[in-house]
Scaffold this motif. Structure first.
Motif, PDB file in Angstrom:
ATOM      1  N   ALA A   1       0.849  -1.188   0.000  1.00 21.29           N
ATOM      2  CA  ALA A   1       0.000   0.000   0.000  1.00 21.29           C
ATOM      3  C   ALA A   1       0.881   1.232   0.000  1.00 21.29           C
TER       4      ALA A   1
ATOM      5  N   LEU B   1       0.961   5.332   0.599  1.00 26.14           N
ATOM      6  CA  LEU B   1       0.202   6.428   1.199  1.00 26.14           C
ATOM      7  C   LEU B   1       0.361   7.693   0.375  1.00 26.14           C
TER       8      LEU B   1
ATOM      9  N   GLY C   1      -2.964   2.239  -4.107  1.00 25.49           N
ATOM     10  CA  GLY C   1      -3.010   3.534  -3.462  1.00 25.49           C
ATOM     11  C   GLY C   1      -3.182   4.642  -4.491  1.00 25.49           C
TER      12      GLY C   1
ATOM     13  N   TYR D   1      -3.324   6.029  -0.545  1.00 26.66           N
ATOM     14  CA  TYR D   1      -4.324   6.036   0.519  1.00 26.66           C
ATOM     15  C   TYR D   1      -4.106   7.232   1.451  1.00 26.66           C
TER      16      TYR D   1
ATOM     17  N   PHE E   1      -6.340   5.135   6.566  1.00 24.27           N
ATOM     18  CA  PHE E   1      -5.717   3.832   6.308  1.00 24.27           C
ATOM     19  C   PHE E   1      -5.391   3.129   7.614  1.00 24.27           C
TER      20      PHE E   1
ATOM     21  N   HIS F   1      -6.127  -0.947   7.908  1.00 25.13           N
ATOM     22  CA  HIS F   1      -5.943  -1.548   6.591  1.00 25.13           C
ATOM     23  C   HIS F   1      -4.548  -2.139   6.393  1.00 25.13           C
ATOM     24  N   GLN F   2      -3.596  -1.764   7.271  1.00 19.82           N
ATOM     25  CA  GLN F   2      -2.241  -2.323   7.141  1.00 19.82           C
ATOM     26  C   GLN F   2      -2.244  -3.846   7.238  1.00 19.82           C
TER      27      GLN F   2
END
Length: 340
Positions: free
Chosen positions: A209, A211, A247, A249, A254, A259-260
């Protein structure tokens, strides 16, 4: 590194002897599970360790002083004196002498790493202020090790059991972050993270993911356009190559929605964006790993904690995790095979 008999040799640079580095190191090494798996070598000075052995009433902690790594004993906790003169130990006090010893410990360990005499390095926390001089600008372990091993780049990778966070920009002022977040820097860090998750953590098809840089990931350009002009094109580029990269995100949502847990790695844009949620989630078990180097280096994810130094209050969980993480990465890289 050649596979050999006995156990992996893991060096531990003591960091600032007036902080909690010695305490968490000693407490972690008293764990019999660690001593069964690795051969520890502490780069420090015997006087400092003896001081804390008495101060903290750790009578069960025994070590053997050796003159060089060539004398390492695989059934003992080894210690190499990195300075000739006995240092003055002043828990909680910032001193030039402690900074000099911390750097000497790190440099000695680096020499032994380059000579393939130790299999990994775990760095106890140091204080950048008492290391910096007119001749040396010491920004942090990550940057110093990256330069020492001639690596083009590296990734500060904070790892724990269910969360791994890497950062695009490291120890730089916040006002300078935006100019360092560009297509090339994100591409470089993503490649390092993908390679590390595969080689160091044995994840075949990692999910990552990414950011955003701005609040709410830019709100479609209302709060900044870096997501649209820089971050999204890099993500598309990696997706086109078949990588599972998603992403950008919004960082708060997040982590707020946890969501990690759906990803093998998270790439944050700057230091505090990644480290604040990471330390909130895994402060006592988190490990700082430097990915992208030709050697294995980990450290606990906390600092010198001068305020509790010498008071027997420091939790050794992160140091224990750092040693175990180094051991796991050595195995995952194929640098070691356990004997039957």
């Amino acid at each position: 590194m050649n596979q050999r008999k006995n156990k992996p040799v893991i060096g531990i640079s003591i960091g600032d002897i007036n902080g909690i580095g010695a305490e968490v190191t000693m407490k972690a090494l008293l764990d019999n599970r660690i001593q069964k798996l690795v051969t520890p070598v502490i780069y420090a000075h015997g006087k400092a360790i003896t001081f804390y052995r008495k101060q903290l009433e750790l009578e069960d902690f025994n070590f053997m002083q050796i003159k060089s790594i060539d004398e390492v004993h695989h059934k003992k906790i080894n210690l190499i004196n990195v300075v000739d003169e006995s240092p003055e130990v002043l828990p909680g006090v910032e001193t030039h002498e402690a900074g000099k010893l911390a750097l000497a410990a790190l440099d000695h360990a680096i020499q032994d790493l380059k000579a393939n005499k130790i299999d990994a390095l775990v760095t106890a926390p140091l204080n950048k202020n008492n290391i910096n001089t007119k001749e040396l600008k010491f920004v942090g372990h990550t940057e110093y090790l990256t330069a020492s091993f001639g690596a083009k780049d590296s990734l500060m990778f904070l790892v724990a059991e269910d969360v791994r966070v890497g950062i695009v920009t490291g120890h730089i002022p916040l006002k300078d972050v935006a100019q360092h977040v560009n297509t090339e820097s994100i591409r470089t860090k993503l490649n390092l993270m993908l390679r590390s998750l595969t080689d160091d953590f044995a994840i075949n098809k990692p999910r990552i993911a990414v950011l955003g840089l701005n609040p709410h990931a830019g709100e479609e350009g209302l709060l900044g356009d870096e997501e649209i002009s820089i971050i999204q094109p890099v993500i598309r580029e990696f997706k086109d190559k078949g990588h599972l990269v998603f992403g950008p995100y919004s960082a708060d949502g997040f982590f707020g929605m946890m969501h990690q847990k759906k990803f093998d790695g998270v790439l944050a844009m700057y230091h505090d964006q990644g480290l604040i949620p990471f330390k909130s989630l895994a402060f006592e078990t988190g490990v700082n790993f430097t990915a992208g180097l030709p050697i294995v280096r980990t450290s606990p994810d906390h600092g010198t904690a001068y305020n509790i130094a010498g008071k027997n209050m420091a939790d050794e969980g992160s140091m224990r995790a750092a040693i175990m993480q180094a051991y796991d990465i050595i195995k995952n890289k194929g640098n070691w095979e356990e004997e039957d």
